[in-house]
Design an enzyme around this catalytic site. Structure first.
Site, PDB file in Angstrom:
ATOM      1  N   HIS A  61       3.879 -25.651  17.709  1.00  0.00           N
ATOM      2  CA  HIS A  61       3.182 -27.099  18.627  1.00  0.00           C
ATOM      3  C   HIS A  61       1.924 -27.016  18.404  1.00  0.00           C
ATOM      4  O   HIS A  61       0.574 -28.430  18.754  1.00  0.00           O
ATOM      5  CB  HIS A  61       3.129 -26.683  20.495  1.00  0.00           C
ATOM      6  CG  HIS A  61       2.714 -25.854  21.422  1.00  0.00           C
ATOM      7  ND1 HIS A  61       2.778 -24.598  21.229  1.00  0.00           N
ATOM      8  CD2 HIS A  61       1.481 -25.831  21.555  1.00  0.00           C
ATOM      9  CE1 HIS A  61       2.086 -24.198  21.748  1.00  0.00           C
ATOM     10  NE2 HIS A  61       1.530 -24.987  22.315  1.00  0.00           N
TER      11      HIS A  61
ATOM     12  N   HIS B  29      -3.962 -28.407  18.091  1.00  0.00           N
ATOM     13  CA  HIS B  29      -3.043 -28.293  19.107  1.00  0.00           C
ATOM     14  C   HIS B  29      -2.404 -29.165  18.847  1.00  0.00           C
ATOM     15  O   HIS B  29      -2.744 -30.891  18.867  1.00  0.00           O
ATOM     16  CB  HIS B  29      -3.352 -28.145  20.177  1.00  0.00           C
ATOM     17  CG  HIS B  29      -2.555 -28.335  21.204  1.00  0.00           C
ATOM     18  ND1 HIS B  29      -1.718 -28.768  22.188  1.00  0.00           N
ATOM     19  CD2 HIS B  29      -2.386 -26.667  21.506  1.00  0.00           C
ATOM     20  CE1 HIS B  29      -1.490 -27.917  22.760  1.00  0.00           C
ATOM     21  NE2 HIS B  29      -1.253 -26.153  23.190  1.00  0.00           N
TER      22      HIS B  29
END
Length: 166
Positions: A71, A86
């Site tokens: 992620h 992110h």
């Protein structure tokens, strides 16, 4: 003298431009719906509300860290700038589902090189938000940071920040 003899004396640029790693809508860091990012606890930056599921490198440098849950990716420029991309919020809980990482730690990257593909619909349905923070994690080492307040951004094309490192 030895640096010149062994080719390590190249001048490192202190100035660097950070480009949008995603296509979508620019989000001011204060408007990211997560206090860790909005209150700049991890550093200065911005967010993007993506309209497609591909992340490209926002800088020239190297991949410093690929999170096991896919992620997030850490990047480092030659001038020392450290950047975290992110994807979404609370996406660590997805444990890699919906993400395809295209690079490995240590890979050299240029602006626009693909880093991660992700299923935007899956993340939208299973995470807190698809808004994706882009954070300068070593903000304290920057002499100046100029963030351009853009509306729509295009991955690898729209310049979002100019940074001068100390």
């Amino acid at each position: 003298m030895f640096k010149k003899l062994f080719g390590k004396g190249k001048e490192v640029q202190k100035d660097i431009a950070i480009y949008a790693p995603l296509t979508g809508e620019f989000v001011k860091i204060e408007d990211i719906p997560d206090p860790v990012f909005a209150q700049k606890m991890m550093g200065e930056g911005f967010g993007i509300n993506p309209t497609e599921g591909e992340v490209v490198s926002p800088i020239a440098g190297r991949v410093d860290n690929v999170f096991p849950t896919k992620h997030a990716i850490g990047l480092k420029a030659d001038n020392g700038l450290e950047l975290l991309v992110h994807i979404g919020l609370d996406t660590v809980q997805l444990d890699g589902e919906g993400f395809e990482v295209l690079v490995s730690s240590g890979d050299e990257v240029n602006v626009g090189d693909p880093l991660v593909r992700f299923n935007l619909e899956y993340i939208n349905n299973n995470a807190k938000s698809v808004i994706s923070p882009i954070i300068i994690t070593n903000t304290d080492q920057a002499a100046s940071i100029n963030i351009y307040d853009e509306n729509a951004v295009i991955k690898g094309e729209t310049k979002v920040i100019d940074v001068t490192m100390n």
